[in-house]
Scaffold this motif. Structure first.
Motif, PDB file in Angstrom:
ATOM      1  N   LEU A 174     -14.981   9.319  33.273  1.00 58.27           N
ATOM      2  CA  LEU A 174     -15.487   9.195  31.916  1.00 58.27           C
ATOM      3  C   LEU A 174     -14.596   8.998  30.511  1.00 58.27           C
ATOM      4  N   ARG A 175     -13.577   9.903  30.819  1.00 56.54           N
ATOM      5  CA  ARG A 175     -12.556   9.546  29.649  1.00 56.54           C
ATOM      6  C   ARG A 175     -12.059   7.935  29.689  1.00 56.54           C
ATOM      7  N   ARG A 176     -11.906   7.464  30.862  1.00 59.73           N
ATOM      8  CA  ARG A 176     -11.612   5.964  30.804  1.00 59.73           C
ATOM      9  C   ARG A 176     -12.793   5.116  30.162  1.00 59.73           C
ATOM     10  N   GLN A 177     -14.017   5.622  30.510  1.00 57.76           N
ATOM     11  CA  GLN A 177     -15.031   4.722  30.225  1.00 57.76           C
ATOM     12  C   GLN A 177     -15.216   4.983  28.392  1.00 57.76           C
ATOM     13  N   LEU A 178     -14.763   6.054  27.925  1.00 57.41           N
ATOM     14  CA  LEU A 178     -14.717   6.337  26.513  1.00 57.41           C
ATOM     15  C   LEU A 178     -13.652   5.986  25.745  1.00 57.41           C
ATOM     16  N   THR A 179     -12.509   5.438  26.345  1.00 57.37           N
ATOM     17  CA  THR A 179     -11.387   4.988  25.797  1.00 57.37           C
ATOM     18  C   THR A 179     -11.273   3.571  25.266  1.00 57.37           C
ATOM     19  N   PRO A 180     -11.260   3.322  23.957  1.00 62.31           N
ATOM     20  CA  PRO A 180     -11.527   1.874  23.432  1.00 62.31           C
ATOM     21  C   PRO A 180     -10.268   1.048  23.940  1.00 62.31           C
ATOM     22  N   ASP A 181     -10.534  -0.167  23.861  1.00 59.39           N
ATOM     23  CA  ASP A 181      -9.399  -1.184  24.459  1.00 59.39           C
ATOM     24  C   ASP A 181      -8.920  -2.027  23.008  1.00 59.39           C
ATOM     25  N   PHE A 182      -9.106  -1.572  22.004  1.00 57.36           N
ATOM     26  CA  PHE A 182      -8.762  -2.302  20.637  1.00 57.36           C
ATOM     27  C   PHE A 182      -8.122  -1.116  19.600  1.00 57.36           C
ATOM     28  N   ARG A 183      -7.513  -1.799  18.687  1.00 61.23           N
ATOM     29  CA  ARG A 183      -6.972  -0.818  17.936  1.00 61.23           C
ATOM     30  C   ARG A 183      -7.707  -0.029  17.061  1.00 61.23           C
ATOM     31  N   ALA A 184      -7.570   1.282  16.507  1.00 60.07           N
ATOM     32  CA  ALA A 184      -7.988   2.130  15.689  1.00 60.07           C
ATOM     33  C   ALA A 184      -8.243   1.329  14.197  1.00 60.07           C
ATOM     34  N   GLY A 185      -9.509   1.473  13.994  1.00 60.58           N
ATOM     35  CA  GLY A 185      -9.789   0.623  12.717  1.00 60.58           C
ATOM     36  C   GLY A 185     -10.483  -0.769  12.752  1.00 60.58           C
ATOM     37  N   CYS A 186     -10.274  -1.452  14.121  1.00 58.13           N
ATOM     38  CA  CYS A 186     -10.815  -2.708  14.042  1.00 58.13           C
ATOM     39  C   CYS A 186     -12.434  -2.561  14.067  1.00 58.13           C
ATOM     40  N   LYS A 187     -13.046  -1.516  14.437  1.00 53.34           N
ATOM     41  CA  LYS A 187     -14.300  -1.160  14.247  1.00 53.34           C
ATOM     42  C   LYS A 187     -14.364   0.272  13.400  1.00 53.34           C
ATOM     43  N   ARG A 188     -15.538   0.659  12.892  1.00 51.27           N
ATOM     44  CA  ARG A 188     -15.591   1.923  12.337  1.00 51.27           C
ATOM     45  C   ARG A 188     -15.363   2.879  13.125  1.00 51.27           C
ATOM     46  N   LEU A 189     -14.232   3.913  12.297  1.00 51.39           N
ATOM     47  CA  LEU A 189     -14.098   5.033  13.148  1.00 51.39           C
ATOM     48  C   LEU A 189     -15.080   6.009  13.112  1.00 51.39           C
ATOM     49  N   LEU A 190     -15.263   6.883  14.001  1.00 54.09           N
ATOM     50  CA  LEU A 190     -16.383   7.749  14.191  1.00 54.09           C
ATOM     51  C   LEU A 190     -15.834   9.145  14.010  1.00 54.09           C
ATOM     52  N   ILE A 191     -16.742  10.074  13.659  1.00 53.91           N
ATOM     53  CA  ILE A 191     -16.272  11.493  13.512  1.00 53.91           C
ATOM     54  C   ILE A 191     -17.338  12.343  14.004  1.00 53.91           C
ATOM     55  N   SER A 192     -16.945  13.136  14.983  1.00 51.38           N
ATOM     56  CA  SER A 192     -17.771  13.929  15.533  1.00 51.38           C
ATOM     57  C   SER A 192     -17.361  15.198  16.370  1.00 51.38           C
ATOM     58  N   ASN A 193     -17.600  16.231  16.529  1.00 51.84           N
ATOM     59  CA  ASN A 193     -17.333  17.287  17.335  1.00 51.84           C
ATOM     60  C   ASN A 193     -18.320  17.481  18.453  1.00 51.84           C
ATOM     61  N   ASP A 194     -19.533  17.153  18.331  1.00 54.85           N
ATOM     62  CA  ASP A 194     -20.314  17.354  19.477  1.00 54.85           C
ATOM     63  C   ASP A 194     -20.821  16.183  20.263  1.00 54.85           C
ATOM     64  N   TYR A 195     -20.462  15.067  20.025  1.00 55.36           N
ATOM     65  CA  TYR A 195     -20.661  13.713  20.769  1.00 55.36           C
ATOM     66  C   TYR A 195     -20.255  13.938  21.956  1.00 55.36           C
ATOM     67  N   TYR A 196     -19.008  14.111  22.387  1.00 56.32           N
ATOM     68  CA  TYR A 196     -18.440  14.181  23.561  1.00 56.32           C
ATOM     69  C   TYR A 196     -19.229  14.956  24.521  1.00 56.32           C
ATOM     70  N   PRO A 197     -19.167  16.358  23.991  1.00 51.71           N
ATOM     71  CA  PRO A 197     -19.894  17.545  24.879  1.00 51.71           C
ATOM     72  C   PRO A 197     -21.390  17.056  25.181  1.00 51.71           C
ATOM     73  N   ALA A 198     -21.978  16.532  23.932  1.00 58.50           N
ATOM     74  CA  ALA A 198     -23.461  15.903  24.489  1.00 58.50           C
ATOM     75  C   ALA A 198     -23.417  15.003  25.794  1.00 58.50           C
TER      76      ALA A 198
END
Length: 527
Positions: free
Chosen positions: A298-322
């Motif tokens: 699941l971590r692999r599926q949730l790991t981006p393959d582009f540089r941070a900032g190329c798309k909008r950064l997301l801010i969340s503490n409860d997305y991954y637990p959900a």
């Protein structure tokens, strides 16, 4: 200010305003399109600068724009409230570091009351066209529902970049027989209890919606096209003592706002350009991912393959637990089409759903105009922007005199508050309007050569940013043109709008004719 502590500013107040007041024969000095953050802010600053003959035309029945429309569960701002508010209208009573949509809407409504903007707002006025008359120097504004046309000397288009939402153009969407909900048009009457729900999209809205849905629905399937970089969010409650200090000593709130601004400004070094600090941002996000997601696959599926900032950064503490709840499943196969019963993915599986939530599908004006606008010599803004929108300093467009934009092309920040940029635009355009009215000009039009020079340099700078580094995002048109983001620091953007340089404009007096032909920047007086 408590969250939604007073009655909404909207339809309930319309009876207090004279009917038809927006349709007088005398042209308005300023017509403002939209009563969201930008429109209300422009109205406040116009009045503070002594310009009072204006009206705001709002298609809805209340103020608020994006924050009126986005009422989905969990809706909140991912910029701290101290920054997501106007410096000229501070609010000492934010309840948390990051405020929910209801509290932000309440702030907008409080500004309307505090600065007495309500009587100038015309609700249920949907603009369907604007045309400039060069002979008179006036804009003719046309509305839906057979409302009378309005003439105005200047127009401020404050409709917002995400004001138009629609279901995405997906194969088979018209055949789906279940319930469809768009995140920006939430159906609060729909009961998710016991339902099978599909969520399309994993962007800023989705990471707020999904944790709420898993608490209520029987099952939630999340359809991800590409994962995003997710950073932790520290959302602390603002103490009563802090709020009291801000009220009694406003300078302390200003200092807090400045601290947040410079903190976010420094982030540009890691997300606007690909630098060693980009690795720091990515390391923080990966550590956040590893601390919340134990399953390596699941971590692999949730790991981006582009540089941070190329798309909008997301801010969340409860997305991954959900996503790891027993009733939630992440689907990474591409969507092939919608079927009557749900969603079919590329490997041939049909995922049945009672309801599909679309957390995507905004009609961003990257190409084309938000409303039909006809300028000087019959030119059409939508045609000129068909391959990508452009403007001079995001605010004015050559060929469209006396017209000003808020959050126009290339005014998007990737690291700081949009309201910092918006406030700079408002200061600039209200000053420009002041020049036009004080000098009794018929036309104030940005010079084409200045506009071209500005955009050539802008696009050159964008080439070295993370946004143009190869990922697919809503920042870019289909052919890769970036008409959305500003390639620099917020301080740079604000500085370029610090004053109206009249050399950038053609000033045509009321009793003069403009030279035709090439945009020479000359106005010929008849005196």
């Amino acid at each position: 200010m408590s969250e939604r502590s007073e009655r909404p500013v909207g339809a309930a107040e319309r009876s207090e305003r004279p009917v038809g007041a927006a349709s007088t024969a005398k042209p308005l000095d300023v017509a403002i399109i939209g009563a969201g953050f930008a429109g209300i802010g422009a109205a406040i600053r116009l009045r503070q600068k002594g310009i009072t003959d204006f009206a705001l035309f709002e298609r809805g029945d209340r103020v608020g724009g994006t924050w009126r429309d986005n009422t989905y569960p969990g809706a909140a701002c991912d910029i701290p409230s101290r920054l997501y508010s106007f410096a000229f209208a501070p609010n000492p009573d934010w309840s948390h570091t990051y405020s929910g949509s209801g509290e932000i809407l309440g702030y907008i409504e409080s500004m309307v009351r505090k600065f007495d903007i309500g009587p100038s707002i015309r609700f249920d006025h949907t603009v369907i066209g604007m045309e400039f008359d060069e002979a008179s120097g006036l804009w003719d504004i046309t509305f839906a529902a057979d409302r009378r046309k309005v003439k105005a000397r200047t127009v401020v288009v404050a409709s917002g970049p995400l004001s138009n939402a629609s279901f995405p153009n997906m194969p088979g969407i018209e055949t789906y027989e279940g319930h469809k909900i768009h995140s920006a048009r939430w159906d609060h009457d729909y009961d998710f209890t016991g339902k099978k729900v599909a969520v399309v999209g994993t962007g800023a809205s989705a990471v707020q919606i999904i944790p709420e849905l898993v608490e209520r629905a029987a099952s939630v399937k999340v359809f991800q096209r590409t994962p995003g970089w997710v950073l932790p969010r520290a959302n602390r409650r603002t103490s009563a003592a802090t709020r009291r200090l801000y009220r009694q000593a406003p300078i302390t709130q200003r200092l807090a706002r400045d601290a947040w601004f410079w903190g976010h400004e420094s982030v540009a070094l890691g997300v606007v350009w690909n630098t060693p600090l980009t690795r720091v941002v990515e390391s923080v996000a990966l550590l956040h991912l590893r601390s919340q997601v134990g399953d390596p696959w699941l971590r692999r599926q949730l790991t981006p393959d582009f540089r941070a900032g190329c798309k909008r950064l997301l801010i969340s503490n409860d997305y991954y637990p959900a996503l790891q709840r027993e009733n939630c499943k992440l689907i990474t196969w591409p969507i092939a089409r919608l079927s009557p019963n749900g969603i079919r993915t590329a490997e041939g599986i049909e995922h049945q759903a009672d309801c599909i939530v679309f957390a995507t599908g905004f009609d961003v004006s990257k190409a084309g105009a938000p409303i039909p606008i006809t300028g000087r010599d019959g030119r059409v803004l939508g045609d000129e922007w068909s391959r990508g929108a452009y403007a001079f300093k995001s605010v004015a467009v050559s060929g469209y005199p006396n017209l000003f934009l808020t959050f126009g092309p290339n005014s998007g920040p990737g690291h700081n508050s949009a309201l910092v940029y918006m406030e700079a635009q408002i200061e600039y355009l209200t000053d420009a309007i002041g020049v036009l009215l004080a000098r009794d000009l018929r036309m104030l039009e940005v010079r084409r050569d200045r506009q071209d020079r500005y955009n050539a340099r802008l696009q050159q700078r964008l080439g070295s940013t993370t946004w143009n580094s190869g990922c697919r995002s809503w920042y870019l048109t289909e052919d890769g043109f970036n008409s959305t983001m500003y390639p620099g620091f917020g301080t740079q953007y604000v500085r370029q709008l610090a004053r109206v340089e009249l050399d950038d404009y053609v000033l045509t007096p009321r009793d003069a004719v403009r030279l035709t032909g090439a945009d020479s920047g000359i106005a010929l007086s008849l005196r």
